[in-house]
Scaffold this active site. Sequence first.
Site, PDB file in Angstrom:
ATOM      1  N   SER A 140       7.375 -62.732  18.247  1.00 51.93           N
ATOM      2  CA  SER A 140       6.433 -62.363  19.320  1.00 51.93           C
ATOM      3  C   SER A 140       6.785 -60.985  19.858  1.00 51.93           C
ATOM      4  O   SER A 140       7.961 -60.581  19.845  1.00 51.93           O
ATOM      5  CB  SER A 140       6.538 -63.368  20.466  1.00 51.93           C
ATOM      6  N   TYR A 155      11.956 -67.979  26.032  1.00 52.45           N
ATOM      7  CA  TYR A 155      11.003 -67.779  24.923  1.00 52.45           C
ATOM      8  C   TYR A 155      11.291 -66.436  24.241  1.00 52.45           C
ATOM      9  O   TYR A 155      11.334 -66.368  23.007  1.00 52.45           O
ATOM     10  CB  TYR A 155       9.578 -67.836  25.470  1.00 52.45           C
ATOM     11  N   LYS A 159      12.428 -65.980  20.326  1.00 53.03           N
ATOM     12  CA  LYS A 159      11.686 -65.150  19.376  1.00 53.03           C
ATOM     13  C   LYS A 159      12.532 -63.968  18.882  1.00 53.03           C
ATOM     14  O   LYS A 159      12.350 -63.510  17.754  1.00 53.03           O
ATOM     15  CB  LYS A 159      10.378 -64.662  20.016  1.00 53.03           C
TER      16      LYS A 159
HETATM   17  P1  NAD Z   1      -0.651 -73.218  19.404  1.00 57.32           P
HETATM   18  O1  NAD Z   1      -0.132 -73.943  20.596  1.00 57.32           O
HETATM   19  O2  NAD Z   1      -2.091 -73.338  19.060  1.00 57.32           O
HETATM   20  O3  NAD Z   1       0.193 -73.597  18.107  1.00 57.32           O
HETATM   21  C1  NAD Z   1       1.498 -74.095  18.116  1.00 57.32           C
HETATM   22  C2  NAD Z   1       1.564 -75.304  17.200  1.00 57.32           C
HETATM   23  O4  NAD Z   1       2.917 -75.697  17.053  1.00 57.32           O
HETATM   24  C3  NAD Z   1       0.790 -76.509  17.727  1.00 57.32           C
HETATM   25  O5  NAD Z   1      -0.115 -76.965  16.724  1.00 57.32           O
HETATM   26  C4  NAD Z   1       1.871 -77.528  18.022  1.00 57.32           C
HETATM   27  O6  NAD Z   1       1.477 -78.868  17.843  1.00 57.32           O
HETATM   28  C5  NAD Z   1       2.933 -77.115  17.020  1.00 57.32           C
HETATM   29  N1  NAD Z   1       4.273 -77.613  17.368  1.00 57.32           N
HETATM   30  C6  NAD Z   1       4.861 -77.637  18.598  1.00 57.32           C
HETATM   31  N2  NAD Z   1       6.077 -78.212  18.508  1.00 57.32           N
HETATM   32  C7  NAD Z   1       6.264 -78.547  17.196  1.00 57.32           C
HETATM   33  C8  NAD Z   1       7.312 -79.166  16.487  1.00 57.32           C
HETATM   34  N3  NAD Z   1       8.443 -79.563  17.090  1.00 57.32           N
HETATM   35  N4  NAD Z   1       7.150 -79.357  15.150  1.00 57.32           N
HETATM   36  C9  NAD Z   1       6.021 -78.983  14.528  1.00 57.32           C
HETATM   37  N5  NAD Z   1       4.993 -78.387  15.138  1.00 57.32           N
HETATM   38  C10 NAD Z   1       5.116 -78.168  16.463  1.00 57.32           C
HETATM   39  O7  NAD Z   1      -0.292 -71.702  19.677  1.00 57.32           O
HETATM   40  P2  NAD Z   1      -0.464 -70.375  18.806  1.00 57.32           P
HETATM   41  O8  NAD Z   1      -0.809 -69.312  19.770  1.00 57.32           O
HETATM   42  O9  NAD Z   1      -1.297 -70.591  17.602  1.00 57.32           O
HETATM   43  O10 NAD Z   1       1.061 -70.111  18.397  1.00 57.32           O
HETATM   44  C11 NAD Z   1       1.521 -70.064  17.086  1.00 57.32           C
HETATM   45  C12 NAD Z   1       2.808 -69.273  17.063  1.00 57.32           C
HETATM   46  O11 NAD Z   1       2.545 -67.916  17.447  1.00 57.32           O
HETATM   47  C13 NAD Z   1       3.877 -69.779  18.029  1.00 57.32           C
HETATM   48  O12 NAD Z   1       5.152 -69.670  17.428  1.00 57.32           O
HETATM   49  C14 NAD Z   1       3.774 -68.809  19.194  1.00 57.32           C
HETATM   50  O13 NAD Z   1       4.963 -68.727  19.927  1.00 57.32           O
HETATM   51  C15 NAD Z   1       3.455 -67.530  18.446  1.00 57.32           C
HETATM   52  N6  NAD Z   1       2.847 -66.476  19.256  1.00 57.32           N
HETATM   53  C16 NAD Z   1       1.641 -66.676  19.873  1.00 57.32           C
HETATM   54  C17 NAD Z   1       1.096 -65.655  20.629  1.00 57.32           C
HETATM   55  C18 NAD Z   1      -0.228 -65.801  21.355  1.00 57.32           C
HETATM   56  O14 NAD Z   1      -0.541 -64.934  22.173  1.00 57.32           O
HETATM   57  N7  NAD Z   1      -1.021 -66.814  21.073  1.00 57.32           N
HETATM   58  C19 NAD Z   1       1.772 -64.437  20.749  1.00 57.32           C
HETATM   59  C20 NAD Z   1       2.979 -64.278  20.105  1.00 57.32           C
HETATM   60  C21 NAD Z   1       3.512 -65.297  19.349  1.00 57.32           C
END
Ligand code: NAD
Length: 249
Positions: A140, A155, A159
Amino acid sequence: MLLKDQVAIITGGAGLNGLGFATARLMAAQGAKVAILDLERADPAGAAAQLGPEHIGLVADVTDKASCDAAVAAVLQAFGRVDTLVNNAGITQPVKTLEITGNDYDRILDVSLRGTLYMSQAVLPAMRQQQGGSIICISSVSAQRGGGILGGPHYSAAKAGVLGLARAMAREFGPENIRVNCITPGLIGTDIIKGKLTEEKKAEIAETIPLARLGCADDIAGACVFLASGLSGYCTGITLDVNGGMLIH
Ligand code: NAD
């Protein structure tokens, strides 16, 4: 097709609005067979069914080593190989340093960092045997700038840990043609930010981003397909910023 006959595993890929599912969809469109891994409540089988019958969804908790190993064994049984792992599962929590409890620390770090380690350990023997593979870790912008917009310091630490782990694995497994790279998304409109930002706040943030918008899940999916495909064949240990220019430095 960039991923014809390849097999990709995507953790945390069942949320239909998430980065993981967008990546699964684009990888499938590029010819890959996809295995979506997620928690039971997220219904990974239902998500995979939306991609078509040749894809599978498996319940797996990335914080549990036995669960990771069992899921990868099931993928190998179904498809016979694994070319790409996307370590995408992650959770966040908007708290400040002094509010972080030991339990919070464990939860947040375990999904992103321990999960990345356990899932990578689970696929590496097969990639070794195949003499190649690509591991993509979703970090991230929060790791780079000391806090994103929603995640707490734990967090950011999780990351940032992912960046270090990925680079170390890139060094270790490069000689075996296994590439390990990271993506650092900026603010992407998925469920992880749902209800946490008003439209006004989003517009305010967009004004600070050179490309003048929040990211969408497909922006990350495109970067994942690049890192999975031969187009990135000489890239390992890189951090690919996909943030609209939020962190030009
Ligand atoms: P999201 O909440 O839609 O997706 C996260 C997924 O991880 C969910 O489907 C959840 O069920 C799954 N999950 C949680 N705990 C788990 C576990 N123990 N085992 C297996 N699966 C598990 O969110 P997103 O925005 O699609 O995030 C995806 C990734 O991108 C994450 O790692 C998040 O930190 C990262 N990210 C997101 C953003 C943003 O702005 N959306 C920015 C930077 C990084």
